[in-house]
Design an enzyme around this catalytic site. Structure first.
Site, mmCIF file in Angstrom:
data_model
loop_
_atom_site.group_PDB
_atom_site.id
_atom_site.type_symbol
_atom_site.label_atom_id
_atom_site.label_comp_id
_atom_site.label_asym_id
_atom_site.label_seq_id
_atom_site.Cartn_x
_atom_site.Cartn_y
_atom_site.Cartn_z
ATOM 1 C CB SER A 132 7.394 7.688 -11.082
ATOM 2 O OG SER A 132 7.232 6.725 -10.063
ATOM 3 C CD GLU A 193 5.810 0.714 -9.635
ATOM 4 O OE1 GLU A 193 6.213 1.861 -9.916
ATOM 5 O OE2 GLU A 193 4.625 0.361 -9.807
ATOM 6 C CE LYS A 264 -4.400 1.337 -12.826
ATOM 7 N NZ LYS A 264 -3.544 1.453 -11.619
HETATM 8 C C1 6PG Z 1 4.404 5.230 -10.598
HETATM 9 C C2 6PG Z 1 3.669 3.932 -10.812
HETATM 10 C C3 6PG Z 1 2.416 4.125 -11.600
HETATM 11 C C4 6PG Z 1 1.683 2.859 -11.964
HETATM 12 C C5 6PG Z 1 1.043 2.156 -10.850
HETATM 13 C C6 6PG Z 1 0.217 0.949 -11.279
HETATM 14 O O1 6PG Z 1 5.558 5.267 -11.006
HETATM 15 O O2 6PG Z 1 3.845 6.146 -10.002
HETATM 16 O O3 6PG Z 1 4.484 3.074 -11.536
HETATM 17 O O4 6PG Z 1 2.796 4.775 -12.779
HETATM 18 O O5 6PG Z 1 0.659 3.183 -12.821
HETATM 19 O O6 6PG Z 1 1.950 1.801 -9.871
HETATM 20 O O7 6PG Z 1 0.941 -0.041 -11.848
HETATM 21 P P1 6PG Z 1 0.338 -1.506 -11.962
HETATM 22 O O8 6PG Z 1 -1.148 -1.384 -11.890
HETATM 23 O O9 6PG Z 1 0.756 -2.029 -13.302
HETATM 24 O O10 6PG Z 1 0.877 -2.265 -10.806
#
Ligand code: 6PG
Length: 482
Positions: A132, A193, A264
């Site tokens: 992350s 998140e 996503k």
């Molecule tokens: C992280 C984020 C990352 C995630 C994006 C998109 O921990 O760096 O969680 O892994 O892919 O933030 O997430 P969404 O497109 O589902 O908002």
């Protein structure tokens, strides 16, 4: 291009996350990094742009494998899904017993469990590692959540520790548990998140529509909050986004962005799995649903067209901003409590030995949900690792109790003003559910018994009972197989 085994670590997949992770690895002493990408143009671009990294590049998977020292360790950074299986298979064909394949993408943990088992059967180590921190985190120091075997972690751990973010002097990486544990915990991280972002968005909406502030003024409020117990990366970047002015129109950027939130899928996974495990994660679920509602413009428009008038915005006094802050903090505590509940349930179901305090520690730096407040979670589990909920911990119990009146005022004000606060309201209802001595679940049990003879238990003794609803309505003792 390389043919000798000179690299101690390799990266496959050189899109932004992969190349940034490779650069991060290369920048740490002791690492020589092999790189490979299916389309060679990405390799050439990386080599050209970053000659200082000393990458050992290969144009074929065979050369890439040959460039790795044993035990060979390769991190795959490709889009989750079928592409991951293809790359794993390619590597597995050439890897030998004891070699380690790491999947650093956002894979579904059940895929990771399957892949780990299949590769273990072939004598290979497979580690699903949640990473992350986005592009910048990958480059400067992410939070890393590896699963897989303890044996693989012996080789991999020091390499990951060399590139991870550092919080309170400790690298933000720990061996989360076996097989899919790392990706499971990363999935929950993403669920939290989603909740955190939704709660912040609700706070903004209230400050804007009820408080009557412009985005730049709200940015100041968030900046001030960032100096207190809400201090976090998401609060910090919220202030930045709110301060941004659109070059084309001169309006606040937030006013020209289409209000349909994308995703996503990891938030959906969190909720699906929590549902399957029977863990109430309403705060997280509402955040996922809120994105889904926002992404239905036709439906929103059609319903809006039928509505003649909207409630008047409630007038609020001086303490409004503080109330919003308190509601945000209390709701955030609930979101984390629900996330940790899901981790506990997942650990039980999949037989992982997950140290909750260690997870809170590695989330303190590098990741998207990094926050000051995670230190309180570390302390809570240090104080008592067997608490049934974070809300049981004395610090959090007090924090929520201190904010409770404000939290209620905010949910009332929002409802009166017609402003959606699914996150705040769901979190409050969850808290009230835990706080209520009796729940109307007793009535649900009565209803279930009425239409389906599903039986109920009594408060005054053991046993399982049923009312002869279509007969004389006496109570009989039933077996509990219904
Ligand atoms: C992280 C984020 C990352 C995630 C994006 C998109 O921990 O760096 O969680 O892994 O892919 O933030 O997430 P969404 O497109 O589902 O908002």
């Amino acid at each position: 291009m390389a043919e000798q085994a000179v690299a101690n670590i390799g990266v496959v997949g050189l899109a932004v996350m992969g190349s940034n992770l490779a650069r991060n690895l290369a920048s740490r002493e002791g690492n020589t990094v092999a790189v490979y990408n299916r389309s060679n143009s990405k390799i050439h671009a990386l080599l050209e742009e970053h000659p200082e990294a000393g990458f050992v590049a290969s144009e074929t998977i065979e050369d890439f494998v040959a460039s790795l020292q044993k035990p060979r360790t390769a991190i795959i950074m490709v889009k989750a899904g079928a592409g991951t299986d293809a790359v794993i298979n390619q590597l597995a064909e050439h890897f030998e017993e004891g070699d380690i394949i790491v999947d650093g993408g956002n894979a579904l943990f059940t895929d990771t469990i399957r892949r780990e088992r299949e590769l273990r059967d072939r004598g290979l180590n497979f580690v699903g590692a949640g990473i992350s921190g986005g592009e910048e985190g990958a480059l400067k120091g992410p939070s890393i959540m590896p699963g897989g075997s303890a044996q693989a972690y012996e080789t991999l751990g020091p390499i990951l520790a060399s590139i991870a973010a550092v919080a309170e002097g400790e690298p933000c990486v720990t061996h989360v548990g076996t097989d899919g544990a790392g990706h499971f915990v990363k999935m929950i991280h993403n669920g939290i998140e989603y909740a955190d972002m939704q709660l912040i968005a609700e706070a903004y909406d209230l400050l804007r529509r009820v408080g009557g502030h412009e985005p730049a003024a709200i940015a100041d409020v968030f900046e001030a909050w960032n100096g207190g117990d809400l201090e976090s990366y998401l609060i910090e970047i919220t202030a930045e986004v709110l301060r941004q002015v659109d070059a084309k129109t001169g309006k606040p950027l937030v006013d020209v962005i289409v209000d349909e939130a994308g995703s996503k899928g990891t938030g959906v996974w969190t909720v699906q799995n929590a549902l399957a495990l029977g863990v109430p994660v309403g705060g997280i679920a509402e955040a996922v649903f809120a994105r889904a509602v926002s992404s239905k413009p036709e439906q929103r428009k059609a319903v809006r067209a039928t509505i003649e008038s909207r409630p008047e915005i409630a007038s609020v006094g001086e303490g409004f901003e503080d109330d919003v802050r308190a509601a945000l903090y209390a709701s955030k505590v609930v979101a984390y409590a629900q996330g940790f509940d899901a981790i506990i349930a997942g650990a039980k179901e999949y037989d992982w030995d997950i140290d909750k305090g260690a997870i809170a520690k590695i989330w303190r730096g590098g990741c998207i949900i990094r926050a000051q407040f995670l230190n309180r979670i570390v302390e809570a589990y240090e104080h008592n690792a067997t608490i049934t909920s974070l809300l049981e911990d004395p610090y959090f119990a007090k924090a929520v109790a201190d904010g409770e009146a404000a939290w209620r005022r905010i949910v009332v004000t929002a409802a009166q003003s017609g402003i959606p606060v699914p996150g705040f309201a769901a979190a409050l209802s969850y808290y009230d559910s835990l706080a209520s001595e009796r729940l109307p679940a007793a009535l649900i049990q009565g209803q279930r018994d009425f239409f389906g003879a599903h039986t109920y238990r009594r408060i005054d003794g053991a046993g399982t009972f049923h009312i002869l609803w279509s007969g004389d309505r006496t109570e009989i003792e039933a077996d509990d197989t219904h």
